[in-house]
Design a protein around this motif. Sequence first.
Motif, PDB file in Angstrom:
ATOM      1  N   GLN A 137       0.789  -1.137   0.084  1.00  0.00           N
ATOM      2  CA  GLN A 137       0.013  -0.124  -0.017  1.00  0.00           C
ATOM      3  C   GLN A 137       0.869   1.149   0.053  1.00  0.00           C
ATOM      4  OE1 GLN A 137      -2.874   0.269   3.085  1.00  0.00           O
ATOM      5  NE2 GLN A 137      -4.452  -1.082   2.195  1.00  0.00           N
ATOM      6  N   ASN A 138       1.803   1.154   0.846  1.00  0.00           N
ATOM      7  CA  ASN A 138       2.787   2.368   0.829  1.00  0.00           C
ATOM      8  C   ASN A 138       3.409   2.903  -0.374  1.00  0.00           C
ATOM      9  OD1 ASN A 138       2.079   2.788   3.644  1.00  0.00           O
ATOM     10  ND2 ASN A 138       3.715   1.809   4.346  1.00  0.00           N
ATOM     11  N   LEU A 139       3.879   1.760  -0.894  1.00  0.00           N
ATOM     12  CA  LEU A 139       4.697   1.960  -2.295  1.00  0.00           C
ATOM     13  C   LEU A 139       3.666   2.135  -3.434  1.00  0.00           C
ATOM     14  CD1 LEU A 139       7.118   1.760  -4.001  1.00  0.00           C
ATOM     15  CD2 LEU A 139       6.685  -0.675  -4.375  1.00  0.00           C
ATOM     16  N   ALA A 140       2.386   1.950  -3.431  1.00  0.00           N
ATOM     17  CA  ALA A 140       1.413   1.948  -4.534  1.00  0.00           C
ATOM     18  C   ALA A 140       0.940   3.584  -4.227  1.00  0.00           C
ATOM     19  CB  ALA A 140       0.195   1.294  -4.210  1.00  0.00           C
ATOM     20  N   GLN A 141       0.939   4.174  -2.877  1.00  0.00           N
ATOM     21  CA  GLN A 141       0.407   5.608  -2.722  1.00  0.00           C
ATOM     22  C   GLN A 141       1.557   6.226  -2.958  1.00  0.00           C
ATOM     23  OE1 GLN A 141      -2.582   7.003  -0.936  1.00  0.00           O
ATOM     24  NE2 GLN A 141      -1.454   8.196  -2.524  1.00  0.00           N
ATOM     25  N   ALA A 142       3.094   6.149  -2.816  1.00  0.00           N
ATOM     26  CA  ALA A 142       3.877   6.858  -3.368  1.00  0.00           C
ATOM     27  C   ALA A 142       4.031   7.035  -4.770  1.00  0.00           C
ATOM     28  CB  ALA A 142       5.350   6.136  -2.703  1.00  0.00           C
TER      29      ALA A 142
END
Length: 548
Positions: A137-142
Amino acid sequence: MIDSGALLSETRTCEIAQTIALFQQRFSQAHVDLAYHAAFAIALTPHLTYCIWANFQIDTGNQDLKVPWIAVADLLLSPLCHEVGHELYEMDRDIRNYLLDRMLHHPSFGQKRVEELAHFLLSYVQRELNYSKSSVQNLAQAQRWTALAYVYPEVVAHDLADKLANLKLSEKTEWLRMTSLAETIADPLQEAHFETLLTYLQGMRELARGNHAQAELTLKSLPIHEHRIVVAGVILPVPEFQGSDWTINPIASRTLSLKSFSFETAKLIRQPRFMRLGSQWVIDRHEQQANLFYERLEGQVTLEMVSLPAGNYWMGTVNKEGDYRERPQHHVTIASFFLSRFPVTQSQWQAIAKTRKVRIELNPDPSNFKGDNLPVEHITWFEAIEFCERLQLQTGKPYRLPSEAEWEYACRAGTKTPFYFGETISPQVASYDGSQQYRSSSKGRSSKQTSKVGSHRAANAFGLDEMHGNVWEWCADHWYDDYKNAPKDGSVRITNHRFSPRVIRGGSWTNAPYMCRSAYRNGIPPENKVLTIGLRVAVSLPTTTNPR
């Protein structure tokens, strides 16, 4: 985008250029073309790189780039990338910025290709945003923020600021992660005048690392007002330094003092003439009361903010009224909020325009028609947003433009007719082109200019005035051709294009009556200055005090 080469030392720039030249010599120019495209993502997987390869086989001139499929592996295993996890690769930040800059200035790619890559990446990460694993999720948001930064930086700045507003200083790893992410998209954020956000992050990073002196020096360079700044509509707290000690206080909600006020409503009612020889429209006026609070600006200037109750209504029209732009009619639920009683006046605009800027300069006297109590006009959507953000900074309240759904709810005030006056409109209750009729209304004269706010004494049941005619009012929403898939909670609809047209509502002094209806909607580019467009401001606040 800022030329990345100008931000690097000459030695470092030469090193990067040499690394890319060696990569091209070993493989081909087509490999470099793939590297340009792959540099757009802040992290690469074999699958993402392959999808980039598959979707960008031609340049913007429709010429085949002839990139072989093996170039995917060649790139990931080359010195341009380094492995940071299982099947996860990153480019050195300087190399990435260098490649992006070269692509932006490349005659076969340019800004058009950057925007195409942004929309591709936004689509690619959509599914991963709901993935159960937090790291994914964090990578996708970034990745999403990286893409949006190049097409709609306001969204990224708002999202980042919103996250920072709820971040504790003890979460040092997260502060460093957010700072690192912001640095990767610094160029588009700077172009969109969000230097304040970048400086704030730098200062807070130094504070989290224990470098108090450097943090204080950095943060003091910000446009601080009472230990707070505003970034993209979000109020951020700024630490207070006293010697070697510092404190950071959350933004406190100020207690509202609601007051009752009286106003006059106007309804147009058809009555038979003498001896029933036809009929005529007459104005039925009644005095009512509602609640508001006064926002004190500079000097004697105040802003009246009317309390609107939560409720629901049918937004749009059915087939007998309007056109496809107002359909499908749909049920919308609105939370309680406050809306300015009148369009923002020139005196109110001038009071805020004189204060310290947040992102852009404001002309204190932009209007074509002059008068303190005339509505301000001839302003862009971006200037309306700047006004709201400066108002936030001065008051500590999260002022904003209303959503399109909130605007129509406020205008209708419980009515289902074309106007809150009823089935028609009259020059006696609004400023518009009165020489034209709507549903057999009586003819009048065309308005020659804007009118003083409140001069018609013709409010709706909520106590709001001038919702029909006088000036169009900017809404927060981007323009969509119709209401298909429109939100049902009154929230703002946006696209992924910063310069998409924005919604305007209400009609103006120069428009035909059908354009002044409660449901009528239109959209124009946000950078346009038009002498028929002004604004009205909204704010959502808890109400804890009793009216008096």
